[in-house]
Design a protein around this motif. Sequence first.
Motif, PDB file in Angstrom:
ATOM      1  N   GLU A  29       0.818  -1.207   0.000  1.00 45.92           N
ATOM      2  CA  GLU A  29       0.000   0.000   0.000  1.00 45.92           C
ATOM      3  C   GLU A  29       0.856   1.263   0.000  1.00 45.92           C
ATOM      4  N   GLU A  30       1.988   1.236   0.701  1.00 47.79           N
ATOM      5  CA  GLU A  30       2.891   2.391   0.701  1.00 47.79           C
ATOM      6  C   GLU A  30       3.451   2.629  -0.698  1.00 47.79           C
ATOM      7  N   ASN A  31       3.807   1.553  -1.393  1.00 48.96           N
ATOM      8  CA  ASN A  31       4.314   1.702  -2.758  1.00 48.96           C
ATOM      9  C   ASN A  31       3.217   2.190  -3.704  1.00 48.96           C
ATOM     10  N   CYS A  32       2.001   1.717  -3.520  1.00 46.40           N
ATOM     11  CA  CYS A  32       0.873   2.220  -4.318  1.00 46.40           C
ATOM     12  C   CYS A  32       0.721   3.722  -4.107  1.00 46.40           C
ATOM     13  N   HIS A  33       0.839   4.144  -2.860  1.00 45.09           N
ATOM     14  CA  HIS A  33       0.730   5.569  -2.517  1.00 45.09           C
ATOM     15  C   HIS A  33       1.807   6.388  -3.228  1.00 45.09           C
ATOM     16  N   LYS A  34       3.055   5.913  -3.207  1.00 43.43           N
ATOM     17  CA  LYS A  34       4.155   6.632  -3.868  1.00 43.43           C
ATOM     18  C   LYS A  34       3.881   6.810  -5.357  1.00 43.43           C
ATOM     19  N   ILE A  35       3.424   5.752  -5.991  1.00 42.49           N
ATOM     20  CA  ILE A  35       3.146   5.807  -7.427  1.00 42.49           C
ATOM     21  C   ILE A  35       1.955   6.732  -7.690  1.00 42.49           C
ATOM     22  N   LEU A  36       0.917   6.628  -6.877  1.00 44.83           N
ATOM     23  CA  LEU A  36      -0.254   7.487  -7.019  1.00 44.83           C
ATOM     24  C   LEU A  36       0.138   8.959  -6.924  1.00 44.83           C
ATOM     25  N   GLU A  37       0.951   9.314  -5.965  1.00 45.94           N
ATOM     26  CA  GLU A  37       1.366  10.711  -5.793  1.00 45.94           C
ATOM     27  C   GLU A  37       2.119  11.232  -7.016  1.00 45.94           C
ATOM     28  N   VAL A  38       2.969  10.410  -7.607  1.00 42.57           N
ATOM     29  CA  VAL A  38       3.702  10.832  -8.808  1.00 42.57           C
ATOM     30  C   VAL A  38       2.737  11.037  -9.973  1.00 42.57           C
ATOM     31  N   PHE A  39       1.797  10.119 -10.163  1.00 40.12           N
ATOM     32  CA  PHE A  39       0.812  10.287 -11.235  1.00 40.12           C
ATOM     33  C   PHE A  39       0.002  11.572 -11.023  1.00 40.12           C
ATOM     34  N   ARG A  40      -0.398  11.827  -9.793  1.00 37.24           N
ATOM     35  CA  ARG A  40      -1.150  13.054  -9.512  1.00 37.24           C
ATOM     36  C   ARG A  40      -0.299  14.287  -9.785  1.00 37.24           C
ATOM     37  N   ASN A  41       0.957  14.275  -9.342  1.00 40.66           N
ATOM     38  CA  ASN A  41       1.846  15.430  -9.549  1.00 40.66           C
ATOM     39  C   ASN A  41       2.112  15.692 -11.024  1.00 40.66           C
ATOM     40  N   LEU A 165       2.825 -13.882 -15.231  1.00 45.38           N
ATOM     41  CA  LEU A 165       2.384 -12.704 -15.968  1.00 45.38           C
ATOM     42  C   LEU A 165       3.503 -12.059 -16.795  1.00 45.38           C
ATOM     43  N   LYS A 166       4.744 -12.282 -16.383  1.00 50.51           N
ATOM     44  CA  LYS A 166       5.907 -11.640 -17.009  1.00 50.51           C
ATOM     45  C   LYS A 166       5.963 -11.914 -18.505  1.00 50.51           C
ATOM     46  N   ASP A 167       6.143 -10.833 -19.255  1.00 48.73           N
ATOM     47  CA  ASP A 167       6.353 -10.834 -20.704  1.00 48.73           C
ATOM     48  C   ASP A 167       5.110 -11.183 -21.520  1.00 48.73           C
ATOM     49  N   GLU A 168       4.389 -12.234 -21.173  1.00 47.09           N
ATOM     50  CA  GLU A 168       3.222 -12.581 -21.974  1.00 47.09           C
ATOM     51  C   GLU A 168       2.075 -11.599 -21.764  1.00 47.09           C
ATOM     52  N   PHE A 169       1.884 -11.140 -20.525  1.00 46.59           N
ATOM     53  CA  PHE A 169       0.771 -10.253 -20.221  1.00 46.59           C
ATOM     54  C   PHE A 169       1.209  -8.865 -19.750  1.00 46.59           C
ATOM     55  N   ALA A 170       2.412  -8.763 -19.199  1.00 44.71           N
ATOM     56  CA  ALA A 170       2.841  -7.480 -18.632  1.00 44.71           C
ATOM     57  C   ALA A 170       4.357  -7.396 -18.535  1.00 44.71           C
ATOM     58  N   GLN A 171       4.823  -6.177 -18.551  1.00 41.45           N
ATOM     59  CA  GLN A 171       6.193  -5.891 -18.159  1.00 41.45           C
ATOM     60  C   GLN A 171       6.153  -5.768 -16.636  1.00 41.45           C
ATOM     61  N   ILE A 172       7.105  -6.382 -15.958  1.00 44.07           N
ATOM     62  CA  ILE A 172       7.136  -6.338 -14.497  1.00 44.07           C
ATOM     63  C   ILE A 172       8.280  -5.420 -14.062  1.00 44.07           C
ATOM     64  N   GLN A 173       7.961  -4.465 -13.202  1.00 45.04           N
ATOM     65  CA  GLN A 173       8.970  -3.566 -12.641  1.00 45.04           C
ATOM     66  C   GLN A 173       8.689  -3.373 -11.155  1.00 45.04           C
ATOM     67  N   ASP A 174       9.722  -2.982 -10.409  1.00 47.63           N
ATOM     68  CA  ASP A 174       9.491  -2.608  -9.015  1.00 47.63           C
ATOM     69  C   ASP A 174       9.246  -1.100  -8.945  1.00 47.63           C
ATOM     70  N   THR A 175       8.832  -0.620  -7.811  1.00 48.99           N
ATOM     71  CA  THR A 175       8.459   0.782  -7.646  1.00 48.99           C
ATOM     72  C   THR A 175       9.607   1.726  -7.977  1.00 48.99           C
ATOM     73  N   VAL A 176      10.777   1.480  -7.424  1.00 48.54           N
ATOM     74  CA  VAL A 176      11.917   2.383  -7.639  1.00 48.54           C
ATOM     75  C   VAL A 176      12.279   2.457  -9.116  1.00 48.54           C
ATOM     76  N   THR A 177      12.373   1.315  -9.779  1.00 53.31           N
ATOM     77  CA  THR A 177      12.730   1.300 -11.208  1.00 53.31           C
ATOM     78  C   THR A 177      11.666   2.030 -12.016  1.00 53.31           C
ATOM     79  N   PHE A 178      10.405   1.742 -11.755  1.00 58.57           N
ATOM     80  CA  PHE A 178       9.331   2.397 -12.503  1.00 58.57           C
ATOM     81  C   PHE A 178       9.364   3.909 -12.323  1.00 58.57           C
ATOM     82  N   LEU A 179       9.470   4.373 -11.091  1.00 58.58           N
ATOM     83  CA  LEU A 179       9.458   5.823 -10.831  1.00 58.58           C
ATOM     84  C   LEU A 179      10.689   6.499 -11.425  1.00 58.58           C
TER      85      LEU A 179
END
Length: 184
Positions: A29-41, A165-179
């Motif tokens: 949930e904390e990582n979801c929050h971090k990503i949400l804040e960046v999208f909002r900003n 899910l990797k590659d066939e359905f989605a690219q998988i990343q962690d929060t730090v790499t994605f941000l």
Amino acid sequence: MTALLLIDIQSGLQETVYYGTERSNPQAEENCHKILEVFRNKDLPVFHVMHNSTNPASPLYPGKKGNAFHPLVQPIDEEPIFQKTVNSAFIGTNLEIAMISRNITHLVIVGLTIEHCISTSVRMAANLGFHVTLISDATAAFDKIGYDGIRYSAEVIHQTELANLKDEFAQIQDTVTFLTELDN
């Protein structure tokens, strides 16, 4: 256009006893929050999905306090909320239509739980033609008892779902790499 899709980040998914004996990734949930804040900003589109269980015993049953969005990811006025009663965020909702009407082609998906609504929604989003990025540490799993009576840990369930899910359905990343990549 890229949008953030937050799926079932509800208070009731803190109730480990109902879902199993353990939950992986307590910081989801904390990582979801971090990503949400960046999208909002960055003023990027954000969509919320809420699961309304049809099982009165479930913490996610409408009217129970567990049905509420987790405090770290409370929707704000202009962010649409889609309510569902099944595992897919796209079944019984207008989510796909909302995405198409906003020219969204890429979805960043976070939420709970990976073995249920996240896996189902990621697969369906990919099958509908969206490019999907799933944030590995912005989701979690509960332990499960297999058909053979063997208990599989929450971490094994989580990692197995990511591998499926990797590659066939989605690219998988962690929060730090994605941000980091989002900022570049």
